[in-house]
Design an enzyme around this catalytic site. Structure first.
Site, PDB file in Angstrom:
ATOM      1  N   HIS A 237      -3.340   2.897   4.411  1.00 10.91           N
ATOM      2  CA  HIS A 237      -4.972   2.696   5.319  1.00 10.91           C
ATOM      3  C   HIS A 237      -5.853   3.400   3.929  1.00 10.91           C
ATOM      4  CE1 HIS A 237      -3.312   0.876   8.697  1.00 10.91           C
ATOM      5  NE2 HIS A 237      -2.476   1.442   9.041  1.00 10.91           N
TER       6      HIS A 237
HETATM    7  C1  BDR Z   1      -5.979   4.595  10.834  1.00 12.52           C
HETATM    8  O1  BDR Z   1      -5.199   5.030  12.062  1.00 12.52           O
HETATM    9  C2  BDR Z   1      -4.032   6.489  11.247  1.00 12.52           C
HETATM   10  O2  BDR Z   1      -2.360   5.810  12.374  1.00 12.52           O
HETATM   11  C3  BDR Z   1      -4.088   5.915  10.055  1.00 12.52           C
HETATM   12  O3  BDR Z   1      -4.398   7.410   9.694  1.00 12.52           O
HETATM   13  C4  BDR Z   1      -5.392   5.268   9.397  1.00 12.52           C
HETATM   14  O4  BDR Z   1      -6.469   6.864   9.095  1.00 12.52           O
HETATM   15  C5  BDR Z   1      -5.155   3.204  10.704  1.00 12.52           C
HETATM   16  O5  BDR Z   1      -4.937   1.993  11.892  1.00 12.52           O
END
Ligand code: BDR
Ligand code: CA
Length: 308
Positions: A237
């Site tokens: 992400h």
């Molecule tokens: C986001 O939430 C966190 O778990 C990850 O680091 C990312 O920034 C994805 O939903």
């Protein structure tokens, strides 16, 4: 082009770790400040991890502690994905000490010292630190070139049926950031699903040298494959937000109007993203749509080679 000055606000976080490595390895970026927020795990861990990861790269960049909890409500971590310490239980050598101070103050200080439109803010955790900085001194928004956020989803969430984790964790802060009047670019779950790191990619990186690359492989291998994405790998992400700044040609995008649900029911934290121009008035975001996944992972591999 001179490197673009950026502040990274993060909650490392397995995918935050990869994003930090990518940013710190990229000559297009001048990382001026790293701020930590409670998110994937508590602030004690996210701060320690941010310091350790920056330390591994050998760069001398201030790392400052921020908010322990969202503006409203209780703090909730996500240890199922990120492990008890946020980086899959892996122990890293301690990094340089945190710079004294508080993240939202440090962000404002840096903005205040900057020229109009000079600084890019990258938010890859809950938006609390950014929201606090912008709410405390909204006029400083004019120093911001662009805000790039990994947050939200236009379809379904990953922490509730409606909401993505960062947006859900502090929707009030996200609302402040979305309405600050500066250009906001969104890497949502639909985009980040295209940055799926597979066991094959990790295996190809393993034999290659570098402590940062080895750490990246260890961290990536610690993450359970995403059920939501068919168990094929783990979405990177947060690195999407950084990649947008160093290789925008890998993405397609469109203007969109985004807001966030601040109610306290099942919709809390849902980002309502108008992709089809149904909202009257100007749009407030650039929504990243598609990503050239092969080029993304080729560039990531390439950049890891620039680190120790
Ligand atoms: C986001 O939430 C966190 O778990 C990850 O680091 C990312 O920034 C994805 O939903
Ligand atoms: Ca994150």
């Amino acid at each position: 082009m001179p490197p673009r000055p950026i502040i990274i606000d993060c909650d490392p976080g397995t995918d935050d770790a990869i994003a930090l490595f990518l940013a710190l390895a990229s000559p297009e970026l001048d990382v001026r400040l790293v701020t930590a927020v409670g998110g994937n795990v508590g602030l004690d861990h996210t701060l320690r991890n941010a310091r350790a990861l920056v330390g591994l790269t050998g760069k001398s960049i201030p790392v400052i502690a921020g908010a322990e909890r969202p503006m409203l409500g209780a703090f909730v971590a996500e240890p199922r994905v990120h492990g008890h310490n946020g980086i899959g239980g892996i122990t890293l050598p301690d990094g340089p000490p945190a710079t004294p101070g508080v993240a939202s103050d440090a962000i404002r200080d840096l903005l205040r010292a900057a020229a109009p439109g000079e600084i890019t803010l990258v938010g890859i955790g809950p938006a609390t630190n950014l929201g606090l900085a912008l709410a405390t001194e909204p006029a400083l928004a004019d120093r911001i070139a662009e805000i790039v956020l990994m947050t939200g989803a236009w379809a379904e969430g990953n922490v509730t049926p409606a909401a993505e984790f960062n947006a859900w964790n502090d929707p009030e802060a996200l609302a402040i950031v979305l309405s600050c009047g500066r250009p906001v670019t969104l890497a949502t779950l639909e985009l980040t699903a295209q940055a799926l790191c597979t066991p094959t990619w990790i295996a190809a990186q393993r034999p290659l040298p570098g402590i940062c690359r080895q750490t990246a492989c260890d961290i990536l291998a610690s993450v359970p494959p995403s059920k939501r994405l068919g168990g094929r790998g783990t979405p990177q992400h947060d690195a999407c937000a950084i990649m947008w700044l160093i290789a925008p040609d890998l993405f397609t995008h469109r203007p969109a109007y985004a807001s966030v649900d601040l109610t306290h029911g099942p919709g809390r934290g849902r980002t309502v993203i108008d992709r089809w121009g149904k909202t009257p008035g100007p749009t407030n975001t650039t929504l990243l749509d598609t990503l050239d996944s092969a080029a993304f992972f080729a560039k990531l591999a390439d950049r890891l080679a620039a680190l120790p």
